[in-house]
Design a protein around this motif. Structure first.
Motif, PDB file in Angstrom:
ATOM      1  N   UNK A 144       0.834  -1.212   0.000  1.00 48.37           N
ATOM      2  CA  UNK A 144       0.000   0.000   0.000  1.00 48.37           C
ATOM      3  C   UNK A 144       0.867   1.259   0.000  1.00 48.37           C
ATOM      4  N   UNK A 145       1.921   1.259   0.808  1.00 45.48           N
ATOM      5  CA  UNK A 145       2.825   2.417   0.848  1.00 45.48           C
ATOM      6  C   UNK A 145       3.457   2.635  -0.527  1.00 45.48           C
ATOM      7  N   UNK A 146       3.956   1.563  -1.122  1.00 41.74           N
ATOM      8  CA  UNK A 146       4.593   1.663  -2.431  1.00 41.74           C
ATOM      9  C   UNK A 146       3.608   2.135  -3.497  1.00 41.74           C
ATOM     10  N   UNK A 147       2.359   1.681  -3.405  1.00 44.57           N
ATOM     11  CA  UNK A 147       1.358   2.054  -4.402  1.00 44.57           C
ATOM     12  C   UNK A 147       1.058   3.550  -4.354  1.00 44.57           C
ATOM     13  N   UNK A 148       0.923   4.087  -3.145  1.00 45.48           N
ATOM     14  CA  UNK A 148       0.614   5.516  -3.010  1.00 45.48           C
ATOM     15  C   UNK A 148       1.761   6.369  -3.533  1.00 45.48           C
ATOM     16  N   UNK A 149       2.979   5.971  -3.228  1.00 47.13           N
ATOM     17  CA  UNK A 149       4.137   6.767  -3.662  1.00 47.13           C
ATOM     18  C   UNK A 149       4.333   6.728  -5.176  1.00 47.13           C
ATOM     19  N   UNK A 150       3.694   5.767  -5.855  1.00 42.67           N
ATOM     20  CA  UNK A 150       3.830   5.654  -7.312  1.00 42.67           C
ATOM     21  C   UNK A 150       2.760   6.427  -8.075  1.00 42.67           C
ATOM     22  N   UNK A 151       1.768   6.991  -7.362  1.00 41.07           N
ATOM     23  CA  UNK A 151       0.705   7.723  -8.046  1.00 41.07           C
ATOM     24  C   UNK A 151       1.308   8.932  -8.763  1.00 41.07           C
ATOM     25  N   UNK A 152       1.133   9.050 -10.076  1.00 43.52           N
ATOM     26  CA  UNK A 152       1.710  10.189 -10.814  1.00 43.52           C
ATOM     27  C   UNK A 152       1.166  11.524 -10.298  1.00 43.52           C
ATOM     28  N   UNK A 153       2.036  12.477 -10.112  1.00 41.10           N
ATOM     29  CA  UNK A 153       1.638  13.789  -9.595  1.00 41.10           C
ATOM     30  C   UNK A 153       0.674  14.488 -10.541  1.00 41.10           C
ATOM     31  N   UNK A 154       0.813  14.254 -11.851  1.00 40.11           N
ATOM     32  CA  UNK A 154      -0.083  14.931 -12.797  1.00 40.11           C
ATOM     33  C   UNK A 154      -1.520  14.441 -12.675  1.00 40.11           C
ATOM     34  N   UNK A 155      -1.720  13.189 -12.194  1.00 36.68           N
ATOM     35  CA  UNK A 155      -3.086  12.708 -11.944  1.00 36.68           C
ATOM     36  C   UNK A 155      -3.730  13.537 -10.836  1.00 36.68           C
ATOM     37  N   UNK A 156      -2.982  13.723  -9.751  1.00 35.25           N
ATOM     38  CA  UNK A 156      -3.493  14.485  -8.604  1.00 35.25           C
ATOM     39  C   UNK A 156      -3.708  15.949  -8.993  1.00 35.25           C
ATOM     40  N   UNK A 174      -6.353   8.347  -6.026  1.00 35.61           N
ATOM     41  CA  UNK A 174      -5.307   7.596  -5.325  1.00 35.61           C
ATOM     42  C   UNK A 174      -5.733   6.159  -5.043  1.00 35.61           C
ATOM     43  N   UNK A 175      -6.912   5.979  -4.452  1.00 36.95           N
ATOM     44  CA  UNK A 175      -7.353   4.638  -4.059  1.00 36.95           C
ATOM     45  C   UNK A 175      -7.495   3.695  -5.255  1.00 36.95           C
ATOM     46  N   UNK A 176      -8.179   4.109  -6.339  1.00 39.51           N
ATOM     47  CA  UNK A 176      -8.260   3.196  -7.500  1.00 39.51           C
ATOM     48  C   UNK A 176      -6.893   2.874  -8.086  1.00 39.51           C
ATOM     49  N   UNK A 177      -5.993   3.853  -8.104  1.00 40.91           N
ATOM     50  CA  UNK A 177      -4.656   3.609  -8.656  1.00 40.91           C
ATOM     51  C   UNK A 177      -3.902   2.578  -7.814  1.00 40.91           C
ATOM     52  N   UNK A 178      -4.167   2.558  -6.500  1.00 41.59           N
ATOM     53  CA  UNK A 178      -3.448   1.662  -5.589  1.00 41.59           C
ATOM     54  C   UNK A 178      -4.000   0.240  -5.571  1.00 41.59           C
ATOM     55  N   UNK A 179      -5.208   0.037  -6.074  1.00 41.06           N
ATOM     56  CA  UNK A 179      -5.859  -1.270  -5.953  1.00 41.06           C
ATOM     57  C   UNK A 179      -5.052  -2.438  -6.531  1.00 41.06           C
ATOM     58  N   UNK A 180      -4.464  -2.314  -7.728  1.00 40.25           N
ATOM     59  CA  UNK A 180      -3.689  -3.454  -8.258  1.00 40.25           C
ATOM     60  C   UNK A 180      -2.547  -3.876  -7.338  1.00 40.25           C
TER      61      UNK A 180
END
Length: 257
Positions: A144-156, A174-180
């Protein structure tokens, strides 16, 4: 799709070859049965522990005891590691507080601290569930930690530009991006938890599939050992298949982007 089917055929062929080698060994008694029991003796042992049981409980009784410990720890780990992992990935201060603890105990062998858990929580299910919980917690948290840190800043930034608030950014971006990655951590946690099951049932247990295999090894009952291992392997595959099915339903876009 055709390539995927080919891979499955290769795996099936390997399994059939191993099964054929076992049948040949059983027919000609090439290896001492104490080390590799015949396929017939393992089948008989499986029937006996299913119908008559092993030391007070049937096979389903042992599986029920093990699954109660395993799934209690597994679902508790999901309920705590997912929110804490997402929060730690989102907030560096929270991550700084929890990372040292998790990184310290994560590489430790379960037996290294199981004795402490028994001293603190007793010899009942409490210490066993806690051991399995700790084994399941770390993979989910780290994923979960790794998934959040990988979310592209341009998405946010794009969501914020369109007027989304922090809650909406978290729930819709963030949450949908982290699901996989989250499901990868959950599947890994189940594998780690199942492999820790034998250690959890080593002390003061009289039931459980892990305890049955361990107890049979003390009496050199290789037929029961093999039967127990086969049951654990098959049930492990079925559990992972269920998790994969849920993953496909919840994260249908995984691997397609």
């Amino acid at each position: 799709m055709k390539e995927k089917k080919n891979y499955k055929v290769i795996g099936l062929i390997v399994v059939l070859i191993l099964l054929l080698l076992w049948i040949i060994d059983s027919a000609f008694n090439l290896i001492d049965e104490r080390f590799l029991p015949s396929i017939g003796s393992v089948g008989k042992a499986l029937v006996v522990i299913t119908t008559d049981g092993y030391k007070g409980s049937t096979l389903f009784g042992h599986l029920g005891a093990s699954f109660f410990r395993l799934f209690s720890a597994f679902f508790l780990a999901i309920a705590t590691a997912v929110p804490l992992g997402l929060l730690s990935g989102y907030n560096k201060k929270v991550r700084a507080a929890f990372d040292p603890i998790i990184e310290f105990y994560r590489p430790l062998p379960p037996l290294a601290y199981y004795t402490l858990l028994v001293l603190w929580l007793g010899i009942g299910n409490g210490s066993k569930i806690t051991l399995l919980y700790l084994a399941c917690f770390a993979p989910i948290y780290i994923a979960c930690v790794a998934a959040v840190t990988k979310v592209p800043a341009n998405y946010i930034n794009a969501a914020a530009t369109l007027g989304a608030n922090k809650k909406q950014i978290f729930m819709k971006v963030i949450f949908p991006y982290c699901l996989p990655d989250m499901f990868t951590g959950i599947r890994t946690a189940m594998g780690v938890g199942y492999s820790t099951l034998v250690a959890a049932e080593m002390v003061a247990a009289v039931s459980g599939i892990g305890w049955m295999v361990l107890d049979a090894s003390n009496w050199l009952r290789s037929d029961i050992i093999f039967a127990g291992i086969i049951v654990m392997g098959v049930t492990g595959i079925l559990i992972d298949a269920i998790l994969r099915f849920i993953e496909r339903k919840v994260v249908p876009w995984k691997g397609k982007v």
